[in-house]
Scaffold this active site. Structure first.
Site, short mmCIF file in Angstrom:
data_model
loop_
_atom_site.label_atom_id
_atom_site.label_comp_id
_atom_site.label_asym_id
_atom_site.label_seq_id
_atom_site.Cartn_x
_atom_site.Cartn_y
_atom_site.Cartn_z
N GLY B 207 0.78 -1.23 0.00
CA GLY B 207 0.00 0.00 0.00
C GLY B 207 0.82 1.28 0.00
CB CYS B 331 28.41 5.52 3.99
SG CYS B 331 30.17 5.26 3.98
#
Lengths: 297, 408
Positions: B207, B331
């Site tokens: 959804g 990162c």
């Protein structure tokens, strides 16, 4: 999203000392840089130092960094920290100092501060003519093949930062963060370091007792050699090994203690002198005040 | 949230493949079911019954989005549940078959399930992708056998937007009698679906990727498929997903599906906006490239690799301007490896770490795109000025890459 401190964000958005340092060939001034990391790892730092030769002092410092927010902030922090320090003082800067300057780093980003400390060391060693590759502790057994991290390097970061879990090691030097197969090996290394650490006070106490119990009795040659050997093995070698170096007892002739220094320390005249002095004072204190140390090749 | 975002500055949200803004019409449709209509749709009284009727309407809208029948829709809690359910159901349907085929670029909720199944004795083939992120049907044909229980692939990739040739894959899958599951989480509302003419047996949607709230999704289950439930309990969802219905969520998903069905006619606008962004960036910034197939791509997604700089630093710089995007850099993820999708595409490290994904929605507009085009060149320039890597010093780059590779 990472929880960065204001200081980290400030140094990322407004970095100090960014860029290369120009070498104007000034008399009595040397400009060097040290590099760590790679584009494959995802972060790399080139740290520039301007050194006054006479005083062995860092006049200026700057950085070039490929990396994330905290890598850039750590680099900038490092350049601020080292300015004005003598090289020996600068070598004492640890990754903790960098992290503290930044008001802390997220655990998973501690390796950024380690990178700074390593680049600083690389730059100073380069200036002093020490073979960096030899010091890189990569001589030791390779533990993490994904990131190329050796056992010595893991030992060192565990000892210096009091790490207790493999996850912490991954946060500090990345080891174990790739395929993860070496995580058990890292746990074994941590366990070994902890065992050594716990054993140390007991051993020292036992020794002191021995010495105290027999205050006036001179050591026999065998006892002396045994005690020197023990002090070297238990107190000196672990420290040197963590730094990629090693010491071996070559001979004992009266009060003359002959040792061979290997690894990172062996190739550098100035650090050999410092080291010789450190080993000597330790042996004087623990074994006999009249001892003196000579390094042989 | 960090205070580096100035409060007076509007948020420019270009991270719609991560999640989307809940449409206000969806919120309005849901609200009564959070307050007045709290009945249980399974109850016998008309207070609950009226809620059941609303759920039925929502199911009709979701079925229409799939181009399916209402009885083929099972409501779930999210895309992850849908994918887990579908994979388990497919294996339970043909327990004698012990082979699964998927791709290297799936979402973790498929990849990690497959990895676990390998430990339970299944063999899994992970199909590779080329440098444009496209799979090779020959590789699928070579891998599939009569022992293959399930082929599970995404419809379109969340990171690059690359669209797989689903019906061609399905054609091969059906020849071997295996179950075909498709993770269409990124596709619902972005491409028209028609299950009536499809080879797909099971299809997952979520959804919150199409302007409904988080916590609701749907699984399409082809009529006649021998479905065994994942969640065991009551008779909800015709015994195919036990647990009291998340009524407000389901109503929201129904409304979102109804709107998405209508909006499918206007996707050209989103694509033009995306192209404006992509072309603008490529034209104004040197050393960058689009990651993924140039045309077989979702209309809302662009993934661009900026060489010599790191993605997280780019994101934090964009964040200063209130611009939200995402990156496949190591990162960013918190793991230390860059995106498995971009790695599977065999992209060089220079691109991998500096990849940024912009994903638009129908709420994106030209002003927002132009703002990105305005600030991005400066951001890239600033970070490149800081980086020790650039084209002039390719030597070090090369040297350091070799140093790393020699460790392996």
């Amino acid at each position: 999203m990472w929880d960065y401190t204001e200081k980290v964000l400030d140094l990322f958005y407004n970095p100090k000392n960014q860029g290369a340092l120009p070498d104007n060939n000034e008399a009595g001034v040397a400009v060097v840089y040290g590099e760590v990391g790679s584009i494959a790892c995802g972060d790399a730092l080139r740290l520039h130092l301007k050194i006054e030769v006479e005083s062995d002092r860092i006049l200026d410092s700057s950085f070039q960094t490929f990396g994330c927010t905290s890598a850039i902030a750590s680099s900038s922090a490092l350049t601020e920290l080292v300015k004005g320090l003598s090289l020996d003082e600068a070598l004492k800067i640890s990754n903790q100092d960098i992290a503290e300057y930044l008001g802390g780093l997220p655990e998973a980003k501690m390796h950024c501060s380690v990178m700074g400390q390593e680049a600083l060391e690389a730059a100073i060693f380069k200036y002093r003519g020490i073979e960096v590759e030899a010091h890189e502790d990569d001589e030791g057994t390779l533990v993490c093949s994904c990131f190329g991290i050796s056992e010595n390097r893991i030992r060192r970061v565990v000892i210096e930062n009091n790490l207790t879990t493999a996850e912490e090691v991954t946060n500090y030097v990345k080891a174990g963060g790739g395929c993860g197969t070496c995580l058990t090996n890292i746990e074994d290394i941590i366990e070994a370091v902890q065992a050594e650490r716990e054993a140390m006070p007991a051993k020292l106490a036992a020794e002191i007792t021995t010495v105290q119990e027999q205050p006036n009795r001179p050591l026999t040659t065998v006892q002396k050699i045994e005690l020197i050997q023990r002090v070297l093995t238990e107190e000196v070698r672990p420290v040197l090994l963590a730094d990629g170096g090693d010491v071996e007892l070559y001979d004992v002739d009266g009060d003359r203690v002959l040792v061979t220094l290997t690894g990172a320390c062996g190739s550098c005249p100035s650090s050999t002198a410092t080291l010789k002095g450190a080993i000597e004072s330790r042996l004087k204190e623990r074994v006999l005040p009249s001892l003196f140390v000579e390094a042989v090749n | 949230m960090q205070n580096s975002i100035r409060r007076d500055q509007p948020v420019i949200y270009l991270d719609n493949n991560a999640t989307t803004k809940v449409d206000l019409a969806v919120v309005e449709a849901m609200l009564p079911f959070l307050s007045d209509y709290y009945g249980n749709p399974s109850s016998m009284h008309s207070f609950g019954g009226q809620v059941g009727k609303a759920v039925k309407e929502a199911r009709d809208h979701v079925a229409a989005l799939f181009g399916a029948e209402a009885s083929e829709i099972v409501f779930t809690s999210c895309g992850t549940e849908g994918n887990n359910t579908a994979i388990r159901a497919a294996l339970a349907a043909q327990p004698d078959r012990r082979h699964i085929i998927t791709t290297q670029v799936e979402h973790p909720c498929v990849l990690n399930v497959c990895k676990q199944l390998e430990k339970q004795g299944y063999t899994v083939t992970y199909l590779s992708v080329d440098h444009q992120g496209m799979i090779d049907l020959m590789e699928l044909e070579a891998a599939i056998t009569g022992n293959t229980a399930l082929v599970t692939t995404m419809y379109a990739n969340n990171e690059t937007g690359v669209i797989f040739p689903i019906e061609e894959i399905g054609g091969i899958v059906k020849e071997y009698g295996a179950t075909f599951h498709v993770d269409a989480v990124q596709v619902a509302g972005k491409l028209p679906l028609n299950m009536k003419t499809s080879t797909v047996d099971l299809m997952t949607i979520s959804g919150h990727k199409l302007h409904a709230p988080k916590g609701v999704g749907a699984l399409y289950v082809r009529k006649g498929f021998r479905f065994r439930p994942f969640m065991i309990g009551g008779h909800q969802e015709r015994g195919r997903r036990a647990g009291t219905e998340n009524v407000p969520g389901i109503i929201g998903l129904g409304k979102a599906a109804e709107i998405a069905n209508f909006e499918l006619n206007y996707l050209g606008r989103e694509a033009r906006l995306r192209d404006r962004l992509e072309q603008g960036l490529l034209n104004s910034i040197p050393d960058c490239q689009v990651n993924g197939h140039p045309t077989k791509r979702l209309p809302n997604t662009t993934n661009i690799g900026f060489k010599y700089i790191e993605g997280e630093a780019i994101l934090l710089s964009l964040n200063q301007y209130g611009i939200c995007a995402s990156s496949g850099s190591a990162c960013t993820s918190g793991s230390l490896d860059p995106s498995h999708v971009l790695q599977a595409m065999g992209l060089p490290y220079t691109i991998l770490h500096g990849s940024i994904r912009f994903s638009l929605s129908r709420f994106s507009n030209e002003t927002e795109v132009d703002r990105v085009l305005e600030v991005m060149p400066g951001i890239v320039e600033r970070l490149r000025a800081m980086s020790p890597f650039n084209s002039d010093e390719a030597d070090w780059l090369q040297g350091r890459q070799e140093a790393i590779l020699s460790h392996h």
